[in-house]
Scaffold this motif. Structure first.
Motif, mmCIF file in Angstrom:
data_model
loop_
_atom_site.group_PDB
_atom_site.id
_atom_site.type_symbol
_atom_site.label_atom_id
_atom_site.label_comp_id
_atom_site.label_asym_id
_atom_site.label_seq_id
_atom_site.Cartn_x
_atom_site.Cartn_y
_atom_site.Cartn_z
ATOM 1 N N LYS A 23 0.910 -1.180 -0.134
ATOM 2 C CA LYS A 23 -0.134 -0.048 -0.066
ATOM 3 C C LYS A 23 0.809 1.141 0.119
ATOM 4 O O LYS A 23 1.939 1.418 0.627
ATOM 5 C CB LYS A 23 -0.908 0.096 1.273
ATOM 6 N N ASP A 102 -7.115 3.730 -3.881
ATOM 7 C CA ASP A 102 -7.848 3.962 -2.389
ATOM 8 C C ASP A 102 -8.596 5.149 -2.372
ATOM 9 O O ASP A 102 -7.881 6.192 -2.255
ATOM 10 C CB ASP A 102 -6.881 3.713 -1.132
ATOM 11 N N TYR A 112 -2.942 3.914 -2.713
ATOM 12 C CA TYR A 112 -2.986 2.756 -3.765
ATOM 13 C C TYR A 112 -2.541 1.310 -3.186
ATOM 14 O O TYR A 112 -1.825 1.284 -2.344
ATOM 15 C CB TYR A 112 -2.148 3.125 -5.023
ATOM 16 N N THR A 113 -3.235 0.469 -3.455
ATOM 17 C CA THR A 113 -2.853 -0.862 -3.287
ATOM 18 C C THR A 113 -2.752 -1.478 -4.327
ATOM 19 O O THR A 113 -3.254 -1.825 -5.529
ATOM 20 C CB THR A 113 -4.268 -1.671 -2.630
#
Length: 172
Positions: A23, A102, A112-113
Motif C-alpha cells: 500500500k 484507495d 493505492y493498493t
C-alpha cells in the motif's frame, strides 16, 4: 541518498500461491508491505516503509510503462500489467500487477493498493520484446522526450493489433 544497485542476471521466481501486497500514499510512498513483498524485494520492512515504491524499479522497465500506470490510477481506474522488479541484491523478479486506487469518503484518492502475483512465463516472453523496443525508443529520444517515444511504440503496437492496453495485457 539511495545507493546504486547493479542489476544481475539472477532471477527469483514467485511461487504459484504467492501474493505480493503493498500500500502507498497518493504520492507512491510505501505504507505497508506484506511478508512476501519483503522477501522478494530483499529489503527489511523498516527499509521499505516511508520510501518511494520505485525502490524496486528495474532499469529494464521503460519509463512510459510507469507513466501509463500512474495516469491510469490517478484517474481513479485500476491498472493491470507485467512488471520486472529489482531486489536489493540486484536480482529480479517478474510480477503480474493489479493496482487499485484507495478513496476516502469524499471519493478523493488517498493511496493505492497493489497486489502482484506470479506471472505466466509465456506472457513474459511476449511482453519483454515490447519493453525492449520501448526502452530503445526512450534511449534514442533522450531524457526530455523519452516517455513520449516509449509511449509511441506501445500505441503503435496497440493500433496494429486493434486492441486496447487492457486487452493486450489480458491476451498475453
Amino acid at each position: 541518498m539511495k545507493r546504486k544497485i547493479e542489476p544481475t542476471t539472477v532471477e527469483r521466481s514467485m511461487r504459484e500461491d504467492d501474493f505480493i501486497v503493498s500500500k502507498t500514499t497518493a504520492k507512491g510512498i510505501i505504507t505497508y508491505g506484506n511478508p512476501i513483498f519483503i522477501e522478494f524485494s530483499g529489503y527489511t520492512e523498516a527499509e521499505l516503509l516511508g520510501t518511494q515504491h520505485n525502490i524496486v524499479r528495474h532499469p529494464d522497465m521503460p519509463r512510459a510503462a510507469f507513466k501509463l500506470a500512474w495516469d491510469t490510477i490517478e484517474s481513479g481506474r485500476e491498472f493491470f500489467g507485467y512488471v520486472k522488479n529489482m531486489a536489493k541484491d540486484g536480482s529480479f523478479y517478474w510480477v503480474f500487477t493489479h493496482i487499485t486506487p484507495d478513496f476516502d469518503r469524499n471519493k478523493r484518492i488517498v493511496g493505492y493498493t497493489s497486489v502482484r502475483r506470479c506471472p505466466r512465463r509465456d506472457a513474459i516472453s511476449k511482453i519483454e520484446p515490447v519493453y525492449r523496443q520501448m526502452l530503445a525508443a526512450e534511449s534514442a529520444a533522450g531524457a526530455r522526450d523519452a516517455i513520449a517515444a516509449g509511449t509511441k511504440v506501445l500505441l503503435d503496437l496497440l493500433q496494429q493489433t486493434g486492441m486496447s492496453y487492457e486487452e493486450l495485457v489480458f491476451s498475453l
